[in-house]
Design an enzyme around this catalytic site. Sequence first.
Site, PDB file in Angstrom:
ATOM      1  N   HIS A  34      51.033   7.022   3.764  1.00 16.90           N
ATOM      2  CA  HIS A  34      50.598   6.838   2.377  1.00 16.90           C
ATOM      3  C   HIS A  34      49.177   6.295   2.376  1.00 16.90           C
ATOM      4  CE1 HIS A  34      50.665   5.731  -1.824  1.00 16.90           C
ATOM      5  NE2 HIS A  34      51.727   6.488  -1.934  1.00 16.90           N
ATOM      6  N   ASP A  91      59.418   9.448  -0.795  1.00 19.16           N
ATOM      7  CA  ASP A  91      59.871  10.839  -0.833  1.00 19.16           C
ATOM      8  C   ASP A  91      60.805  11.192   0.319  1.00 19.16           C
ATOM      9  OD1 ASP A  91      58.397  11.247  -3.130  1.00 19.16           O
ATOM     10  OD2 ASP A  91      56.583  11.669  -1.997  1.00 19.16           O
TER      11      ASP A  91
HETATM   12  N1  CMC Z   1      52.764  12.297  10.187  1.00 21.74           N
HETATM   13  C1  CMC Z   1      52.004  12.180  11.286  1.00 21.74           C
HETATM   14  N2  CMC Z   1      50.770  11.629  11.287  1.00 21.74           N
HETATM   15  C2  CMC Z   1      50.304  11.175  10.121  1.00 21.74           C
HETATM   16  C3  CMC Z   1      51.046  11.252   8.930  1.00 21.74           C
HETATM   17  C4  CMC Z   1      52.326  11.832   9.005  1.00 21.74           C
HETATM   18  N3  CMC Z   1      53.092  11.955   7.931  1.00 21.74           N
HETATM   19  N4  CMC Z   1      50.331  10.721   7.924  1.00 21.74           N
HETATM   20  C5  CMC Z   1      49.155  10.331   8.434  1.00 21.74           C
HETATM   21  N5  CMC Z   1      49.143  10.602   9.765  1.00 21.74           N
HETATM   22  C6  CMC Z   1      48.067  10.303  10.707  1.00 21.74           C
HETATM   23  C7  CMC Z   1      46.928  11.298  10.589  1.00 21.74           C
HETATM   24  O1  CMC Z   1      47.129  12.389  11.459  1.00 21.74           O
HETATM   25  C8  CMC Z   1      45.742  10.454  10.954  1.00 21.74           C
HETATM   26  O2  CMC Z   1      45.757  10.296  12.360  1.00 21.74           O
HETATM   27  P1  CMC Z   1      44.370  10.159  13.193  1.00 21.74           P
HETATM   28  O3  CMC Z   1      43.704   8.933  12.636  1.00 21.74           O
HETATM   29  O4  CMC Z   1      44.825  10.021  14.597  1.00 21.74           O
HETATM   30  O5  CMC Z   1      43.624  11.419  12.895  1.00 21.74           O
HETATM   31  C9  CMC Z   1      46.072   9.074  10.351  1.00 21.74           C
HETATM   32  O6  CMC Z   1      47.500   9.049  10.283  1.00 21.74           O
HETATM   33  C10 CMC Z   1      45.498   8.849   8.969  1.00 21.74           C
HETATM   34  O7  CMC Z   1      45.847   9.961   8.168  1.00 21.74           O
HETATM   35  P2  CMC Z   1      45.054  10.423   6.857  1.00 21.74           P
HETATM   36  O8  CMC Z   1      45.460  11.821   6.524  1.00 21.74           O
HETATM   37  O9  CMC Z   1      43.625  10.139   7.033  1.00 21.74           O
HETATM   38  O10 CMC Z   1      45.601   9.432   5.814  1.00 21.74           O
HETATM   39  P3  CMC Z   1      45.617   9.669   4.261  1.00 21.74           P
HETATM   40  O11 CMC Z   1      45.590   8.352   3.648  1.00 21.74           O
HETATM   41  O12 CMC Z   1      44.614  10.654   3.816  1.00 21.74           O
HETATM   42  O13 CMC Z   1      47.029  10.391   4.130  1.00 21.74           O
HETATM   43  C11 CMC Z   1      48.969  11.269   3.276  1.00 21.74           C
HETATM   44  C12 CMC Z   1      48.003  10.089   3.245  1.00 21.74           C
HETATM   45  C13 CMC Z   1      50.116  10.940   2.319  1.00 21.74           C
HETATM   46  C14 CMC Z   1      48.279  12.547   2.784  1.00 21.74           C
HETATM   47  C15 CMC Z   1      49.495  11.481   4.704  1.00 21.74           C
HETATM   48  O14 CMC Z   1      50.099  10.300   5.189  1.00 21.74           O
HETATM   49  C16 CMC Z   1      50.465  12.652   4.799  1.00 21.74           C
HETATM   50  O15 CMC Z   1      50.037  13.794   4.937  1.00 21.74           O
HETATM   51  N6  CMC Z   1      51.817  12.389   4.768  1.00 21.74           N
HETATM   52  C17 CMC Z   1      52.789  13.427   4.757  1.00 21.74           C
HETATM   53  C18 CMC Z   1      52.977  13.954   3.333  1.00 21.74           C
HETATM   54  C19 CMC Z   1      53.681  12.963   2.460  1.00 21.74           C
HETATM   55  O16 CMC Z   1      54.703  12.388   2.840  1.00 21.74           O
HETATM   56  N7  CMC Z   1      53.140  12.801   1.253  1.00 21.74           N
HETATM   57  C20 CMC Z   1      53.735  11.911   0.257  1.00 21.74           C
HETATM   58  C21 CMC Z   1      52.868  10.780  -0.039  1.00 21.74           C
HETATM   59  S1  CMC Z   1      53.685   9.587  -1.049  1.00 21.74           S
HETATM   60  C22 CMC Z   1      53.790  10.281  -2.621  1.00 21.74           C
HETATM   61  C23 CMC Z   1      52.568  10.146  -3.418  1.00 21.74           C
HETATM   62  O17 CMC Z   1      52.142   9.022  -3.731  1.00 21.74           O
HETATM   63  O18 CMC Z   1      52.046  11.190  -3.798  1.00 21.74           O
END
Ligand code: CMC
Length: 372
Positions: A258, A312
């Site tokens: 998140h 979720d």
């Molecule tokens: N599985 C594996 N690795 C992950 C995940 C995950 N679900 N989420 C983040 N990471 C890793 C990512 O690969 C990155 O690693 P590195 O620094 O080594 O490159 C690091 O964590 C930071 O990730 P980010 O994408 O920069 O973080 P963000 O804040 O942009 O991402 C997110 C937030 C929700 C898009 C992401 O965690 C994700 O894709 N999660 C899976 C989808 C999901 O469950 N979404 C629902 C979010 S909650 C509902 C809402 O509020 O909308």
Amino acid sequence: MTEVSPGLENVYIKYTALTYIDGNKGIMRYRGYDINELAEKSSFEEVSYLMLFGELPDESELQNFKNQINKNLKLPDYMKNILKELPEKADSLGILQTVLSARSSVESNYKYSEKNDMEIIPEILGNVLSIVANIYRLKSGRDIIDPVPDKNYASTFLRACFDKIDDDKINAMDSALILYMDHEIPASTTSALVTASTLSDMYSSLVSAIAALRGPLHGGAAEGAYKQFLEIKTPENVEPWFNKNIIDDKKRLIGLGHRVYRTYDPRLTSFKKYADKLSTAPDQKNILEIAKRLEALGVKTFSPKGIYTNTDFYSGIVFNAIGFPVDMFTTLFGLSRVSGILAHIIEYVEKQERLIRPRAIYNGYDRRDYKK
Ligand code: CMC
């Protein structure tokens, strides 16, 4: 030096008295009240009123609010016709977006004011209940109906969807509607604010939000998480599936991570409680066991990066146990989020209004001579 903030990370665009989140400690409150306590002790209408108008309602305010919502359960014919006309394969959240969009076409002169907001809010809540219930009815091969008011929003909604429904499921739905109601300003609410900041009408602003909600990184995550469980099939397959997909192929584990939380999402407490309580059939127990094993592996692997389970991961299990198929999950999220989005729109437009117009730093060609 001017810098770009990709994803608007750490950019603050409004003050809010609605939702407080401490992403490090896993705390979430609506107007000061703990989210799980509200889910346990209040109804959707009470919490909507709290978010929209500032305080929990007294008996007569609540009854009046409910009556206003119930007056708007009957959709105008043109909305019913659109519902019927869209192809069978239409995505359910896309249908909600389309019908609301049609409504926005007759609301284009909407003027924000306390009086007008008080009128349009129950109309939107009543309309959205009816649209979503009828999306589900049409998808399950039944006719469009005008929902009949029941004891509360959740029961009116579920009785419009299903022929039989018990109190445990109604309570779970009521809590889910509260837990998903608001989450500060995620992508969907931000989209609504951008639209409302132009003084576009409430329905159009809501349509913007729903469009943003559709993406798998946001509203689509409950569906994505549940599909993972279905693909895994058995608890014994959790570890091999995780090693192949998440470790070797580096796919993201949906339902983890998140932008705001660096610990467990606090809403999980209630969702896990309902997942445990409602998953009684063998196939539901199987899915729950898969989810628990997958969560344990995911948290063990990713928590050193501050990545934990988000809401979720378990909400789809609850929605499914209530009786909904996977392709309704994001639409149920949309139904829950409407009052939160409207509360943010009002808070922004009426208290802090300023057109949202960010900048981009140009990094293209310098001046070029025109040549054909
Ligand atoms: N599985 C594996 N690795 C992950 C995940 C995950 N679900 N989420 C983040 N990471 C890793 C990512 O690969 C990155 O690693 P590195 O620094 O080594 O490159 C690091 O964590 C930071 O990730 P980010 O994408 O920069 O973080 P963000 O804040 O942009 O991402 C997110 C937030 C929700 C898009 C992401 O965690 C994700 O894709 N999660 C899976 C989808 C999901 O469950 N979404 C629902 C979010 S909650 C509902 C809402 O509020 O909308």
